[in-house]
Design a protein around this motif. Sequence first.
Motif, PDB file in Angstrom:
ATOM      1  N   HIS A  76    -140.089  -1.204  42.650  1.00 59.31           N
ATOM      2  CA  HIS A  76    -140.894  -2.239  43.273  1.00 59.31           C
ATOM      3  C   HIS A  76    -142.503  -2.376  42.914  1.00 59.31           C
ATOM      4  O   HIS A  76    -142.908  -3.420  43.051  1.00 59.31           O
ATOM      5  CB  HIS A  76    -140.880  -1.652  44.995  1.00 59.31           C
ATOM      6  CG  HIS A  76    -141.660  -2.496  45.919  1.00 59.31           C
ATOM      7  ND1 HIS A  76    -141.643  -3.895  45.950  1.00 59.31           N
ATOM      8  CD2 HIS A  76    -142.859  -2.106  46.652  1.00 59.31           C
ATOM      9  CE1 HIS A  76    -142.520  -4.320  47.024  1.00 59.31           C
ATOM     10  NE2 HIS A  76    -143.391  -3.154  47.347  1.00 59.31           N
ATOM     11  N   ASN A 123    -134.008  -0.162  42.866  1.00 59.48           N
ATOM     12  CA  ASN A 123    -133.077  -1.079  43.827  1.00 59.48           C
ATOM     13  C   ASN A 123    -132.811  -2.394  43.243  1.00 59.48           C
ATOM     14  O   ASN A 123    -133.839  -2.864  42.555  1.00 59.48           O
ATOM     15  CB  ASN A 123    -134.095  -1.067  45.184  1.00 59.48           C
ATOM     16  CG  ASN A 123    -133.638  -0.014  45.950  1.00 59.48           C
ATOM     17  OD1 ASN A 123    -132.792   0.885  45.718  1.00 59.48           O
ATOM     18  ND2 ASN A 123    -134.349   0.160  47.080  1.00 59.48           N
ATOM     19  N   GLU A 142    -133.257  -5.424  44.283  1.00 66.23           N
ATOM     20  CA  GLU A 142    -133.867  -6.623  44.112  1.00 66.23           C
ATOM     21  C   GLU A 142    -135.136  -6.401  43.344  1.00 66.23           C
ATOM     22  O   GLU A 142    -135.968  -7.759  43.227  1.00 66.23           O
ATOM     23  CB  GLU A 142    -134.595  -6.968  45.727  1.00 66.23           C
ATOM     24  CG  GLU A 142    -135.262  -5.757  46.271  1.00 66.23           C
ATOM     25  CD  GLU A 142    -134.718  -4.202  46.575  1.00 66.23           C
ATOM     26  OE1 GLU A 142    -135.471  -3.313  47.075  1.00 66.23           O
ATOM     27  OE2 GLU A 142    -133.559  -4.246  46.576  1.00 66.23           O
ATOM     28  N   SER A 143    -135.431  -5.177  42.781  1.00 62.88           N
ATOM     29  CA  SER A 143    -136.699  -5.406  42.168  1.00 62.88           C
ATOM     30  C   SER A 143    -136.336  -4.793  40.628  1.00 62.88           C
ATOM     31  O   SER A 143    -137.244  -4.484  39.952  1.00 62.88           O
ATOM     32  CB  SER A 143    -137.699  -4.248  42.620  1.00 62.88           C
ATOM     33  OG  SER A 143    -137.042  -2.852  42.784  1.00 62.88           O
ATOM     34  N   ASP A 197    -135.178  -6.225  37.057  1.00 64.35           N
ATOM     35  CA  ASP A 197    -134.724  -7.327  36.223  1.00 64.35           C
ATOM     36  C   ASP A 197    -134.636  -6.818  34.633  1.00 64.35           C
ATOM     37  O   ASP A 197    -134.989  -5.865  34.421  1.00 64.35           O
ATOM     38  CB  ASP A 197    -135.707  -8.502  36.307  1.00 64.35           C
ATOM     39  CG  ASP A 197    -136.991  -8.320  36.122  1.00 64.35           C
ATOM     40  OD1 ASP A 197    -137.563  -7.352  35.276  1.00 64.35           O
ATOM     41  OD2 ASP A 197    -138.067  -8.707  36.818  1.00 64.35           O
ATOM     42  N   ALA A 204    -132.251  -4.850  51.243  1.00 62.79           N
ATOM     43  CA  ALA A 204    -133.113  -6.038  50.530  1.00 62.79           C
ATOM     44  C   ALA A 204    -132.654  -6.924  49.537  1.00 62.79           C
ATOM     45  O   ALA A 204    -132.605  -7.916  49.283  1.00 62.79           O
ATOM     46  CB  ALA A 204    -134.415  -5.830  50.107  1.00 62.79           C
ATOM     47  N   HIS A 205    -131.125  -6.376  49.162  1.00 62.76           N
ATOM     48  CA  HIS A 205    -130.119  -7.211  48.132  1.00 62.76           C
ATOM     49  C   HIS A 205    -129.051  -7.586  48.767  1.00 62.76           C
ATOM     50  O   HIS A 205    -128.551  -6.976  49.911  1.00 62.76           O
ATOM     51  CB  HIS A 205    -130.094  -6.075  47.003  1.00 62.76           C
ATOM     52  CG  HIS A 205    -129.482  -5.026  47.269  1.00 62.76           C
ATOM     53  ND1 HIS A 205    -129.835  -3.808  47.601  1.00 62.76           N
ATOM     54  CD2 HIS A 205    -128.102  -4.771  47.105  1.00 62.76           C
ATOM     55  CE1 HIS A 205    -128.987  -3.123  47.886  1.00 62.76           C
ATOM     56  NE2 HIS A 205    -127.644  -3.393  47.571  1.00 62.76           N
ATOM     57  N   ASP A 206    -128.221  -8.317  48.050  1.00 63.43           N
ATOM     58  CA  ASP A 206    -126.919  -8.468  48.337  1.00 63.43           C
ATOM     59  C   ASP A 206    -125.730  -7.861  47.245  1.00 63.43           C
ATOM     60  O   ASP A 206    -126.470  -7.389  46.382  1.00 63.43           O
ATOM     61  CB  ASP A 206    -126.611  -9.853  48.837  1.00 63.43           C
ATOM     62  CG  ASP A 206    -126.792 -11.123  47.754  1.00 63.43           C
ATOM     63  OD1 ASP A 206    -126.815 -10.442  46.372  1.00 63.43           O
ATOM     64  OD2 ASP A 206    -126.965 -12.290  47.918  1.00 63.43           O
ATOM     65  N   GLY A 255    -126.584  -9.470  43.768  1.00 62.69           N
ATOM     66  CA  GLY A 255    -127.895  -8.814  43.339  1.00 62.69           C
ATOM     67  C   GLY A 255    -127.577  -7.295  42.619  1.00 62.69           C
ATOM     68  O   GLY A 255    -128.020  -6.948  41.605  1.00 62.69           O
TER      69      GLY A 255
END
Length: 370
Positions: free
Chosen positions: A72, A102, A104-105, A107, A140-142, A145
Motif C-alpha cells: 500500500h 494485497n 488492490e495495491s 501491479d 478492497a479487491h474482488d 483483482g
Amino acid sequence: MAYDPYKALYIHIPFCVSRCAYCDFATRAVAADSAEVAAYVEDLVMQIRRAGKEGKLAEVETVYIGGGTPTHVGSRALSQLLYTLGVSMHLTPEVECTVECNPESLDERLVRDMWALGANRLSIGVQSFDDRLLRTLGRAHDADGARRAIAAAQARFENVSIDLMCGLPGQTTRDFRASVEEAASLGVTHVSVYPLTIEEHTPFERMVARGEIDEPDDDAEAEHMQVAAEALSRAGFRRYEVASYARPGFESRHNAAYWTGKPYLGLGASAATMTQNAERRTRVQDGHVTDDLDAAQMAAEDLMLGMRMTRGVADAQVEAARVLLPQVEGVFAALERDGYVRHADGRWQPTEQGWLCGNDLYGRIFDLAP
C-alpha cells in the motif's frame, strides 16, 4: 551470557487502504502519500541501518515485510526499505525475503521493483475467490483483482504464496473448495489457510452481537481444513505446518523459524523481538516484555511449537527435555492414547485430531514446565 544471533527479521508496515471487518492487527487506514507514511518509512530505514551497524543482521536468514499492507505504501517507499536492507545485511538470493501484498495495491511495476531489489517471495492476501464473501470481509479487491495480482507476481517471482480464509459467514464447503482448487490451478507455490476468529473490538464482533452474522462454526471450520488438506494434496502440495501447504521446496523458512525456536528481530510498530540463550528466552513488543521463559519453559515451548509442524519433534529432543521436564514421556504417551500424536520413525508427530484440538494439545505440553 551472550544471546544467540538473530536468524529472522520481521518489519512491520501498519498501513492499509481500508480496515477489514475481521481485522484486529496493529494497522490503520492511511493514504499512501501521507506525511505519516513517509515519516514512518524514514524511521524504519534508520532502524535497519542501526541494526546493521550493531551487527544484529549479520546472521539473518529470512526477512518478512508484513502488515498491514506493505505494498500500500507504494514502490518508492518499499524500494527505499529494500535498498536499505541490501546495504545493511547480506541480502543474497539465499536469504528468503518475503513481502506481504494485497491485490488492490500490487501491479507489474511494483513487482519488478521489489524483485530487482532482492525480494524473492510474495505473500498475497487473497482470502477468497468469491466476490460475495470478499464483500462480507470488507476486502478492497474482488476475485478478478486477485487473479490479476497473482499473474503480475508470477511474471517475476517463482515463489508466490496466497492466504485463504475458511469458516466465513455464509461460506459453504463447496464455496471453500472452489477457492482452494482455483488457488492450486493458478500455479501458486504456497497456500496458508486460516479459520475465521471473531476478535474483540472489530466490526465482526459487533455484527455477531447484533445477530447479523453467526459465530464461526467449529465443525464447519474443521471440515473446511480437511477439504484444504485433501484438495491441496491432490494438487501436489505438502502440508508442513498446521495452516500451511507448499509445493516441494517452497516451504516458508521464515514461518518455520517461529516454530523452531530461532531468535528473531522485529522492527516497526508492534513488531515482536525474541532473544534467547541456553538459560532464558524473552519476547519484547513495543518496549514491553510479553514473555520471559526459563530453561524448562523454553524446552516445553519448543516441544509445543514443534507440534505445529508435520514433522513434529524427534525422540532425541524429547529425551533431552526430560532433564528439565521429568514427566514429558508420560505426557506424550497420554497424548498418543488420546489420538493427538503418533510415534513413527523416531519422531512424535501431530495427528489431524491433534491439530483440530490444538488448544488442548499445545496446553498439555506447555504445562509440563513448572
